[in-house]
Design a protein around this motif. Structure first.
Motif, PDB file in Angstrom:
ATOM      1  N   PHE A   1       0.861  -1.173   0.000  1.00 41.71           N
ATOM      2  CA  PHE A   1       0.000   0.000   0.000  1.00 41.71           C
ATOM      3  C   PHE A   1       0.904   1.232   0.000  1.00 41.71           C
ATOM      4  CE2 PHE A   1      -2.548  -3.155   2.610  1.00 41.71           C
ATOM      5  CZ  PHE A   1      -3.354  -3.547   1.543  1.00 41.71           C
ATOM      6  N   SER A   2       1.087   1.819  -1.178  1.00 43.70           N
ATOM      7  CA  SER A   2       2.117   2.847  -1.346  1.00 43.70           C
ATOM      8  C   SER A   2       1.838   4.118  -0.556  1.00 43.70           C
ATOM      9  CB  SER A   2       2.274   3.189  -2.830  1.00 43.70           C
ATOM     10  OG  SER A   2       1.045   3.676  -3.366  1.00 43.70           O
ATOM     11  N   ASN A   3       0.575   4.395  -0.265  1.00 44.00           N
ATOM     12  CA  ASN A   3       0.233   5.623   0.453  1.00 44.00           C
ATOM     13  C   ASN A   3       0.257   5.460   1.972  1.00 44.00           C
ATOM     14  OD1 ASN A   3      -2.018   3.915   0.215  1.00 44.00           O
ATOM     15  ND2 ASN A   3      -3.441   5.599   0.558  1.00 44.00           N
ATOM     16  N   LEU A   4       0.636   4.258   2.445  1.00 41.96           N
ATOM     17  CA  LEU A   4       0.728   4.000   3.881  1.00 41.96           C
ATOM     18  C   LEU A   4       2.183   3.839   4.290  1.00 41.96           C
ATOM     19  CD1 LEU A   4      -2.140   1.380   4.402  1.00 41.96           C
ATOM     20  CD2 LEU A   4      -2.275   3.872   4.603  1.00 41.96           C
ATOM     21  N   THR A   5       2.456   4.044   5.565  1.00 46.95           N
ATOM     22  CA  THR A   5       3.797   3.792   6.088  1.00 46.95           C
ATOM     23  C   THR A   5       4.015   2.284   6.235  1.00 46.95           C
ATOM     24  OG1 THR A   5       3.117   3.802   8.411  1.00 46.95           O
ATOM     25  CG2 THR A   5       3.697   5.933   7.413  1.00 46.95           C
ATOM     26  N   VAL A   6       5.260   1.930   6.522  1.00 44.64           N
ATOM     27  CA  VAL A   6       5.583   0.520   6.768  1.00 44.64           C
ATOM     28  C   VAL A   6       4.720  -0.022   7.904  1.00 44.64           C
ATOM     29  CG1 VAL A   6       7.379  -1.027   7.649  1.00 44.64           C
ATOM     30  CG2 VAL A   6       7.923   0.659   5.870  1.00 44.64           C
ATOM     31  N   ARG A   7       4.676   0.692   9.002  1.00 46.45           N
ATOM     32  CA  ARG A   7       3.884   0.250  10.161  1.00 46.45           C
ATOM     33  C   ARG A   7       2.411   0.113   9.793  1.00 46.45           C
ATOM     34  NH1 ARG A   7       4.200   0.522  15.844  1.00 46.45           N
ATOM     35  NH2 ARG A   7       2.163   0.810  16.847  1.00 46.45           N
ATOM     36  N   GLU A   8       1.883   1.084   9.063  1.00 44.34           N
ATOM     37  CA  GLU A   8       0.468   1.040   8.680  1.00 44.34           C
ATOM     38  C   GLU A   8       0.170  -0.126   7.749  1.00 44.34           C
ATOM     39  OE1 GLU A   8      -0.457   5.850   9.014  1.00 44.34           O
ATOM     40  OE2 GLU A   8       0.244   4.967   7.119  1.00 44.34           O
ATOM     41  N   ASN A   9       1.098  -0.436   6.829  1.00 45.32           N
ATOM     42  CA  ASN A   9       0.937  -1.603   5.963  1.00 45.32           C
ATOM     43  C   ASN A   9       0.784  -2.877   6.784  1.00 45.32           C
ATOM     44  OD1 ASN A   9       1.440  -1.788   2.744  1.00 45.32           O
ATOM     45  ND2 ASN A   9       2.279   0.147   3.534  1.00 45.32           N
ATOM     46  N   LEU A  10       1.572  -2.980   7.837  1.00 40.06           N
ATOM     47  CA  LEU A  10       1.571  -4.199   8.648  1.00 40.06           C
ATOM     48  C   LEU A  10       0.329  -4.299   9.524  1.00 40.06           C
ATOM     49  CD1 LEU A  10       5.340  -4.237   9.684  1.00 40.06           C
ATOM     50  CD2 LEU A  10       4.239  -5.676   7.965  1.00 40.06           C
ATOM     51  N   ILE A  11      -0.028  -3.221  10.188  1.00 38.76           N
ATOM     52  CA  ILE A  11      -1.165  -3.307  11.116  1.00 38.76           C
ATOM     53  C   ILE A  11      -2.499  -3.328  10.385  1.00 38.76           C
ATOM     54  CG2 ILE A  11       0.137  -2.254  12.991  1.00 38.76           C
ATOM     55  CD1 ILE A  11      -1.356   0.331  12.523  1.00 38.76           C
ATOM     56  N   ALA A  12      -2.509  -2.892   9.124  1.00 36.38           N
ATOM     57  CA  ALA A  12      -3.769  -2.866   8.368  1.00 36.38           C
ATOM     58  C   ALA A  12      -4.355  -4.260   8.176  1.00 36.38           C
ATOM     59  CB  ALA A  12      -3.556  -2.201   7.007  1.00 36.38           C
ATOM     60  N   VAL A  13      -3.493  -5.270   8.164  1.00 39.07           N
ATOM     61  CA  VAL A  13      -3.959  -6.637   7.889  1.00 39.07           C
ATOM     62  C   VAL A  13      -3.811  -7.557   9.097  1.00 39.07           C
ATOM     63  CG1 VAL A  13      -3.398  -6.407   5.437  1.00 39.07           C
ATOM     64  CG2 VAL A  13      -1.690  -7.357   7.006  1.00 39.07           C
ATOM     65  N   ALA A  14      -3.388  -7.014  10.231  1.00 42.33           N
ATOM     66  CA  ALA A  14      -3.031  -7.843  11.390  1.00 42.33           C
ATOM     67  C   ALA A  14      -4.216  -8.645  11.912  1.00 42.33           C
ATOM     68  CB  ALA A  14      -2.467  -6.974  12.498  1.00 42.33           C
ATOM     69  N   ARG A  15      -3.936  -9.909  12.208  1.00 41.63           N
ATOM     70  CA  ARG A  15      -4.889 -10.783  12.870  1.00 41.63           C
ATOM     71  C   ARG A  15      -4.189 -11.413  14.071  1.00 41.63           C
ATOM     72  NH1 ARG A  15      -7.003 -15.218   9.876  1.00 41.63           N
ATOM     73  NH2 ARG A  15      -8.955 -14.976  10.984  1.00 41.63           N
ATOM     74  N   PRO A  16      -4.930 -11.835  15.078  1.00 38.50           N
ATOM     75  CA  PRO A  16      -4.298 -12.383  16.284  1.00 38.50           C
ATOM     76  C   PRO A  16      -3.447 -13.615  15.986  1.00 38.50           C
ATOM     77  CG  PRO A  16      -6.628 -11.924  16.667  1.00 38.50           C
ATOM     78  CD  PRO A  16      -6.404 -11.795  15.193  1.00 38.50           C
ATOM     79  N   GLY A  17      -2.319 -13.720  16.685  1.00 37.47           N
ATOM     80  CA  GLY A  17      -1.449 -14.873  16.513  1.00 37.47           C
ATOM     81  C   GLY A  17      -0.027 -14.534  16.892  1.00 37.47           C
ATOM     82  N   VAL A  18       0.881 -15.420  16.542  1.00 34.16           N
ATOM     83  CA  VAL A  18       2.276 -15.257  16.951  1.00 34.16           C
ATOM     84  C   VAL A  18       2.985 -14.141  16.189  1.00 34.16           C
ATOM     85  CG1 VAL A  18       2.485 -17.659  17.666  1.00 34.16           C
ATOM     86  CG2 VAL A  18       3.068 -17.030  15.324  1.00 34.16           C
ATOM     87  N   TRP A  19       2.490 -13.816  14.990  1.00 33.24           N
ATOM     88  CA  TRP A  19       3.153 -12.790  14.206  1.00 33.24           C
ATOM     89  C   TRP A  19       2.602 -11.422  14.578  1.00 33.24           C
ATOM     90  CZ3 TRP A  19       7.547 -13.458  11.837  1.00 33.24           C
ATOM     91  CH2 TRP A  19       7.933 -14.765  11.512  1.00 33.24           C
ATOM     92  N   SER A  20       3.525 -10.531  14.939  1.00 35.78           N
ATOM     93  CA  SER A  20       3.199  -9.193  15.392  1.00 35.78           C
ATOM     94  C   SER A  20       4.248  -8.239  14.825  1.00 35.78           C
ATOM     95  CB  SER A  20       3.224  -9.141  16.921  1.00 35.78           C
ATOM     96  OG  SER A  20       4.543  -9.433  17.387  1.00 35.78           O
ATOM     97  N   LEU A  21       4.104  -6.960  15.114  1.00 39.65           N
ATOM     98  CA  LEU A  21       5.120  -5.998  14.686  1.00 39.65           C
ATOM     99  C   LEU A  21       6.506  -6.392  15.208  1.00 39.65           C
ATOM    100  CD1 LEU A  21       3.200  -2.639  15.257  1.00 39.65           C
ATOM    101  CD2 LEU A  21       3.790  -3.663  13.046  1.00 39.65           C
ATOM    102  N   LYS A  22       6.543  -6.884  16.432  1.00 41.46           N
ATOM    103  CA  LYS A  22       7.820  -7.266  17.035  1.00 41.46           C
ATOM    104  C   LYS A  22       8.443  -8.466  16.332  1.00 41.46           C
ATOM    105  CE  LYS A  22       9.892  -8.540  21.488  1.00 41.46           C
ATOM    106  NZ  LYS A  22       9.629  -8.783  22.935  1.00 41.46           N
ATOM    107  N   SER A  23       7.665  -9.505  16.069  1.00 39.54           N
ATOM    108  CA  SER A  23       8.236 -10.705  15.453  1.00 39.54           C
ATOM    109  C   SER A  23       8.587 -10.474  13.987  1.00 39.54           C
ATOM    110  CB  SER A  23       7.272 -11.895  15.602  1.00 39.54           C
ATOM    111  OG  SER A  23       5.983 -11.575  15.134  1.00 39.54           O
TER     112      SER A  23
END
Length: 229
Positions: free
Chosen positions: A90-112
């Motif tokens: 998503f070119s108009n979003l930041t790196v962080r926003e790209n990641l959290i936009a699709v986040a679902r619960p589980g082991v994978w997070s911003l930290k991992s």
């Protein structure tokens, strides 16, 4: 029971048939290499798995459940994570926003994800459009992981990247295999790199399965006619 199973699948683009009785299976924890020259049906097979293209005949099963009629968002919710060809961040979003936009619960997070790709932490507030091609590919992989998939599909994830970045991506794939036990389908042409991570291979030629077996059993007699230049 296979985590993902395609049995005698055919698929069409309008009146043109692209897949002819394609079959493959992926077990939990396996890495499968989906191989073939350009235009032989690899990306079409990925589209069928991700429900971006409906199949006409055969079966597509996820954990034994038929996926016929599923929209693509339901396939994603069921645990299929896609790293698409061409990255498509998503070119108009930041790196962080790209990641959290699709986040679902589980082991994978911003930290991992940042532990797998430290550069993403360093650039988390940058716009995705400002990243290099390699960094965008890391972001695309991280974004797919943030959905906490059961099976990860990487469609030409190293194509067009500089050698050092390609190496980072392959190291990350190897880590995912060893450290997570995630099922992975890798579409790529590099036999040398695939040999380090893939358990099995499926080769397509003009939309048809021409070889299916253990990656260690691939020989020049197979690779030369179907994968050679």
């Amino acid at each position: 029971m296979s985590l993902l199973k395609l049995s005698n699948v055919s698929a069409f683009y309008d009146a043109s048939q692209a897949l002819f009785d394609v079959s493959l299976s992926v077990e939990a924890g396996e890495v499968i290499a989906l191989m073939g020259r350009n235009g032989m049906g690899k990306s079409t097979t990925v589209k069928v798995i991700c429900r971006m293209l409906a199949h006409r005949d055969g079966q597509v099963l996820l954990d034994g459940q038929e996926m016929t009629g599923w929209p693509s968002h339901l396939a994603a919710r069921a645990g299929i994570g896609l790293v698409p060809e061409g990255r498509r961040c998503f070119s108009n979003l930041t790196v962080r926003e790209n990641l959290i936009a699709v986040a679902r619960p589980g082991v994978w997070s911003l930290k991992s994800v940042a532990a797998l790709f430290p550069r993403l932490r360093e650039r988390q507030h940058q716009g995705a459009a400002s990243l290099s091609g390699g960094e965008q590919q890391m972001l695309a992989i991280g974004r797919a992981l943030m959905t906490n998939p059961r099976i990860l599909i990487l469609d030409e994830a190293t194509e067009g990247l500089a050698p050092l970045v390609r190496r980072e991506i392959w190291i990350a794939i190897a880590r995912l295999k060893v450290e997570t036990g995630m099922a992975i389908v890798v579409v790529d042409k590099s036999i040398k790199e695939l040999a380090k991570v893939a358990d099995k291979a499926v080769i397509l030629e003009k939309g048809i399965n021409v070889w299916n077996g253990k990656f260690s059993e691939l020989t020049p007699a197979v690779t030369d006619p179907y994968l050679g230049v």
